[in-house]
Design an enzyme around this catalytic site. Structure first.
Site, PDB file in Angstrom:
ATOM      1  N   HIS A  52       7.400   1.284  11.420  1.00 36.77           N
ATOM      2  CA  HIS A  52       7.568   1.298   9.966  1.00 36.77           C
ATOM      3  C   HIS A  52       8.375   2.491   9.460  1.00 36.77           C
ATOM      4  O   HIS A  52       9.046   2.394   8.433  1.00 36.77           O
ATOM      5  CB  HIS A  52       6.177   1.300   9.318  1.00 36.77           C
ATOM      6  CG  HIS A  52       6.178   1.216   7.826  1.00 36.77           C
ATOM      7  ND1 HIS A  52       6.697   0.137   7.138  1.00 36.77           N
ATOM      8  CD2 HIS A  52       5.718   2.079   6.880  1.00 36.77           C
ATOM      9  CE1 HIS A  52       6.539   0.333   5.831  1.00 36.77           C
ATOM     10  NE2 HIS A  52       5.968   1.507   5.646  1.00 36.77           N
ATOM     11  N   PHE A  53       8.306   3.609  10.153  1.00 36.03           N
ATOM     12  CA  PHE A  53       8.999   4.832   9.743  1.00 36.03           C
ATOM     13  C   PHE A  53      10.074   5.179  10.770  1.00 36.03           C
ATOM     14  O   PHE A  53       9.869   6.052  11.628  1.00 36.03           O
ATOM     15  CB  PHE A  53       8.014   5.998   9.610  1.00 36.03           C
ATOM     16  CG  PHE A  53       7.098   5.919   8.428  1.00 36.03           C
ATOM     17  CD1 PHE A  53       7.506   6.365   7.177  1.00 36.03           C
ATOM     18  CD2 PHE A  53       5.816   5.409   8.558  1.00 36.03           C
ATOM     19  CE1 PHE A  53       6.656   6.308   6.083  1.00 36.03           C
ATOM     20  CE2 PHE A  53       4.953   5.346   7.469  1.00 36.03           C
ATOM     21  CZ  PHE A  53       5.378   5.797   6.231  1.00 36.03           C
TER      22      PHE A  53
END
Length: 287
Positions: free
Chosen positions: A264-265
């Site tokens: 996600h990051f």
């Protein structure tokens, strides 16, 4: 290049922001997601600052910005976008590129629809604008949209604010979780644990349903204005699947799409690759 840590008062709210680069350089506005803040850009800002004026604000209730109560401030994405738009005007930003991640997409795309003439380019890292990007992991949130008063639905949302889940968002889908600094999720959790912050996050979880209603509006903006777009997506994201990245090509056939082998990051594990893609892309499209 030094990073400066500043604040601006906008509509009576103190917004913290990070800034680096020369005053006359093209502006890149970095818009963060949940549960993060401008802290997520701590390593990207120095990478871009030699060529761009880079500005990364914290939304109210996030990071180092003020946290007005839910009674004093309407925590909706419409309102966040209005405030960040006013922030940009306060700083005299009349032309800029936007980098959007997670919550940054509904904030940034509202800015783009309202003032398309201001947007020079778009970089999206896991900033969703298409239904097909929403994975089955959204089921508990969809249930909360249907019945926010249900105790089970509310407790499921409160679980998204727990330390274990905050850490999971950073490490799930990464190739090597040991390369992700715990400072990231600990910084986020410190803010989530502040008194009153849970109510803020629940309000935004509930309002996120209205972002889906805006998807056709954003897609029309893409088709009409054809902003240069770089989609550099962590394809193992637990929330936003790679189909959400590929969907941009429907409305932006010239969009540059890269699926990165991370979660996600992407900036936590693939900073060097992300920075290289962004610098080359902006160098080709922003003057």
């Amino acid at each position: 290049m030094f990073v400066h840590y500043k604040s601006a008062e906008v509509e009576g709210i103190r917004l913290f922001y990070r800034e680096a680069g020369k005053a006359g350089a093209p502006v890149v506005l970095l818009l963060h997601g949940f549960p993060s803040s401008s802290h997520m850009y701590r390593n990207l800002i120095p990478e871009l600052a030699s060529d761009y004026r880079v500005i990364a604000p914290d939304y109210p209730g996030f990071g180092n910005s003020d946290q007005p109560s839910s009674e004093a401030f309407d925590y909706t994405f419409d309102r966040l976008a209005e405030l960040i738009g006013a922030f940009a005007e306060t700083l005299g930003l009349d032309r800029y590129s936007i980098y959007v991640h997670d919550y940054g997409a509904p904030v940034g795309f509202r800015l783009a629809v309202k003032h398309p003439e201001r947007i020079q380019a778009i970089v999206s890292q896991n900033g969703n604008a298409y239904e097909e990007g929403l994975l089955p992991s959204w089921a508990p949130i969809r249930a909360y949209w249907s019945d926010p008063a249900d105790e089970t639905n509310r407790n499921n949302m409160l679980g998204l604010l727990a330390p274990a889940f905050t850490k999971l968002q950073y490490v799930e889908g990464t190739r090597n979780p040991e390369r992700v600094s715990p400072d990231a999720w600990n910084q986020d959790q410190f803010v989530l644990d502040r008194p009153g912050n849970a109510d803020i996050q629940l309000a935004l979880f509930y309002d996120y349903r209205n972002n889906l209603k805006q998807y056709p509006v954003w897609q029309e903006y893409f088709r009409t204005h054809r902003p240069p777009a770089l989609i550099a997506w962590g394809q193992r994201d637990m929330f936003f699947g790679p189909d959400g990245a590929l969907a941009y090509r429907r409305d932006l056939p010239d969009a540059e799409v890269h699926l990165l082998n991370t979660g996600h990051f992407p900036l936590e594990e693939d900073l060097a690759l992300s920075a290289a893609l962004i610098k080359r892309f902006l160098g080709e499209h922003v003057r």
